[in-house]
Scaffold this motif. Structure first.
Motif, mmCIF file in Angstrom:
data_model
loop_
_atom_site.group_PDB
_atom_site.id
_atom_site.type_symbol
_atom_site.label_atom_id
_atom_site.label_comp_id
_atom_site.label_asym_id
_atom_site.label_seq_id
_atom_site.Cartn_x
_atom_site.Cartn_y
_atom_site.Cartn_z
ATOM 1 N N LEU A 106 0.863 -0.975 0.020
ATOM 2 C CA LEU A 106 -0.120 -0.071 0.087
ATOM 3 C C LEU A 106 0.906 1.164 -0.123
ATOM 4 C CD1 LEU A 106 -2.778 1.366 0.315
ATOM 5 C CD2 LEU A 106 -2.650 0.877 2.552
ATOM 6 N N PHE A 107 2.083 1.041 0.791
ATOM 7 C CA PHE A 107 2.948 2.435 0.690
ATOM 8 C C PHE A 107 3.514 2.517 -0.628
ATOM 9 C CE2 PHE A 107 7.294 3.854 0.956
ATOM 10 C CZ PHE A 107 7.203 5.011 1.769
ATOM 11 N N ALA A 108 3.670 1.579 -1.491
ATOM 12 C CA ALA A 108 4.101 1.596 -2.872
ATOM 13 C C ALA A 108 2.965 2.294 -3.673
ATOM 14 C CB ALA A 108 4.625 0.379 -3.273
ATOM 15 N N LEU A 109 1.849 1.938 -3.426
ATOM 16 C CA LEU A 109 0.636 2.383 -4.230
ATOM 17 C C LEU A 109 0.488 3.813 -3.937
ATOM 18 C CD1 LEU A 109 -1.616 1.294 -6.259
ATOM 19 C CD2 LEU A 109 -2.957 1.020 -4.365
ATOM 20 N N TYR A 110 0.621 4.403 -2.750
ATOM 21 C CA TYR A 110 0.461 5.759 -2.401
ATOM 22 C C TYR A 110 1.541 6.482 -3.137
ATOM 23 C CZ TYR A 110 -3.109 6.428 1.096
ATOM 24 O OH TYR A 110 -4.324 6.696 1.826
ATOM 25 N N ASN A 111 2.766 6.045 -3.053
ATOM 26 C CA ASN A 111 3.858 6.547 -3.900
ATOM 27 C C ASN A 111 3.443 6.789 -5.389
ATOM 28 O OD1 ASN A 111 5.089 6.966 -1.484
ATOM 29 N ND2 ASN A 111 6.511 5.111 -1.744
ATOM 30 N N ARG A 112 3.115 5.760 -5.914
ATOM 31 C CA ARG A 112 2.738 5.619 -7.363
ATOM 32 C C ARG A 112 1.437 6.696 -7.480
ATOM 33 N NH1 ARG A 112 2.561 2.050 -11.819
ATOM 34 N NH2 ARG A 112 1.700 3.597 -13.646
ATOM 35 N N TRP A 113 0.707 6.829 -6.483
ATOM 36 C CA TRP A 113 -0.461 7.693 -6.741
ATOM 37 C C TRP A 113 -0.114 9.205 -6.867
ATOM 38 C CZ3 TRP A 113 -1.708 11.225 -3.010
ATOM 39 C CH2 TRP A 113 -2.973 12.084 -3.114
ATOM 40 N N ARG A 114 0.850 9.466 -5.754
ATOM 41 C CA ARG A 114 1.479 11.059 -5.843
ATOM 42 C C ARG A 114 2.184 11.178 -7.009
ATOM 43 N NH1 ARG A 114 3.812 13.446 0.052
ATOM 44 N NH2 ARG A 114 3.113 15.452 -0.543
ATOM 45 N N GLU A 115 3.181 10.371 -7.603
ATOM 46 C CA GLU A 115 3.970 10.422 -8.587
ATOM 47 C C GLU A 115 3.092 10.731 -9.698
ATOM 48 O OE1 GLU A 115 6.058 6.994 -8.958
ATOM 49 O OE2 GLU A 115 7.494 7.299 -6.938
ATOM 50 N N THR A 116 1.946 10.292 -9.934
ATOM 51 C CA THR A 116 0.936 10.446 -11.324
ATOM 52 C C THR A 116 0.079 11.297 -11.190
ATOM 53 O OG1 THR A 116 -0.358 8.357 -10.455
ATOM 54 C CG2 THR A 116 1.712 7.855 -11.850
ATOM 55 N N ALA A 117 -0.213 11.884 -9.862
ATOM 56 C CA ALA A 117 -1.371 12.675 -9.588
ATOM 57 C C ALA A 117 -1.669 13.789 -10.726
ATOM 58 C CB ALA A 117 -1.221 13.228 -8.119
ATOM 59 N N ALA A 118 -0.470 14.214 -11.172
ATOM 60 C CA ALA A 118 -0.655 15.552 -12.032
ATOM 61 C C ALA A 118 -0.452 15.243 -13.678
ATOM 62 C CB ALA A 118 0.248 16.698 -11.753
ATOM 63 N N SER A 119 -0.525 13.968 -13.830
ATOM 64 C CA SER A 119 0.035 13.399 -15.282
ATOM 65 C C SER A 119 -1.318 12.496 -15.812
ATOM 66 C CB SER A 119 1.242 12.476 -15.102
ATOM 67 O OG SER A 119 0.583 11.269 -14.741
ATOM 68 N N ASP A 120 -0.905 12.020 -17.019
ATOM 69 C CA ASP A 120 -2.190 11.532 -17.942
ATOM 70 C C ASP A 120 -2.473 10.142 -17.207
ATOM 71 O OD1 ASP A 120 0.084 10.290 -18.864
ATOM 72 O OD2 ASP A 120 -0.457 10.708 -20.884
ATOM 73 N N LYS A 121 -1.534 9.823 -16.304
ATOM 74 C CA LYS A 121 -1.711 8.574 -15.673
ATOM 75 C C LYS A 121 -2.137 8.477 -14.334
ATOM 76 C CE LYS A 121 2.190 6.096 -18.503
ATOM 77 N NZ LYS A 121 3.568 5.345 -18.178
ATOM 78 N N ALA A 122 -2.889 9.590 -14.020
ATOM 79 C CA ALA A 122 -3.247 9.763 -12.603
ATOM 80 C C ALA A 122 -4.489 8.705 -12.409
ATOM 81 C CB ALA A 122 -3.774 11.076 -12.437
ATOM 82 N N PHE A 123 -4.637 8.442 -11.384
ATOM 83 C CA PHE A 123 -5.727 7.594 -10.745
ATOM 84 C C PHE A 123 -6.062 8.059 -9.278
ATOM 85 C CE2 PHE A 123 -1.979 5.509 -9.312
ATOM 86 C CZ PHE A 123 -2.305 4.987 -7.878
#
Length: 230
Positions: A106-123
């Motif tokens: 879940l820690f890794a998923l949160y990091n992925r969420w934050r990294e992509t938040a402003a991109s076209d891969k945001a979720f």
């Protein structure tokens, strides 16, 4: 009416935002109806407040994924690291039950969420547990992430809320549930509104099949008939 048909009627309908009884949780429901990629929501509250209902409702959408403590090991990490899988929303339920490896995922998923938040891969990331973020029995770096965006406490429905919901649902079917019937249901049956709604549906069909008005004896007859045979 066969026993299996009665059991099928008593099965709770699939969770959705439309069949969630709001009570005092209007702000949380509004946020979920307007949930957009790049946002995160953490829901917390006691058992029976509707956490799993809401997560499963949102995770029923396209490119959405639902996880809990029983999910296969590595599933969240695989999603967090995948560049190929389409991802619109990730829902992680009952985080207070996650073991250490699952917390790391879940820690890794949160990091992925934050990294992509402003991109076209945001979720969108939807997480739920039984207590406030800083009170969670989790690793410290994960506890702080639970509060990174929106946080809502879910309040349990009062008996008045449940009674009003039952009256409304019955009225939509042209039925009248007496105070005696409603009082017995709220005292002796499940508190989950999905199951209560399914019970009203079953009562409607059972009363038609038996050509009897909905009374407490009819309700007890239905529930006795629906018990699995040993």
């Amino acid at each position: 009416m066969t026993q299996q048909l009665i059991l099928d009627l008593l099965a709770a309908p699939p969770p959705s935002l439309d069949n969630f009884i709001v009570g005092e949780n209007g702000a949380a429901l509004d946020a979920l109806r307007n949930f957009a990629p790049g946002r995160a929501i953490y829901l917390w509250g006691p058992s029976g407040a509707g956490r799993s209902h809401l997560l499963k409702a949102l995770a029923a959408g396209p490119s959405a994924h639902y996880f809990n403590a029983q999910s296969p090991s590595g599933a969240m990490r695989a999603l967090a690291s995948s560049e190929a899988l389409p991802l619109a929303l990730a829902a992680v339920d009952d985080v207070h039950l996650l073991d250490e490896p699952a917390q790391a995922e879940l820690f890794a998923l949160y990091n992925r969420w934050r990294e992509t938040a402003a991109s076209d891969k945001a979720f969108a990331l939807l997480v739920a547990g039984d207590r406030a973020p800083l009170a969670m029995p989790l690793r410290e770096d994960l506890r702080t992430r639970l509060g990174w965006d929106l946080v809502f406490r879910l309040e349990q429905l009062s008996d008045d809320d449940r009674a009003n919901a039952l009256r409304t649902q019955a009225g939509e079917r042209g039925l009248q549930l007496s105070p005696e019937v409603i009082g017995w249901i709220l005292t002796h049956y499940a508190r989950d509104m999905g199951q209560l709604s399914a019970l009203v549906d079953a009562l409607d069909r059972y009363s038609l099949e038996k050509h009897r008005a909905i009374t407490l004896p009819l309700l007890k007859d239905l529930l006795a008939t629906s018990q699995p045979q040993s």
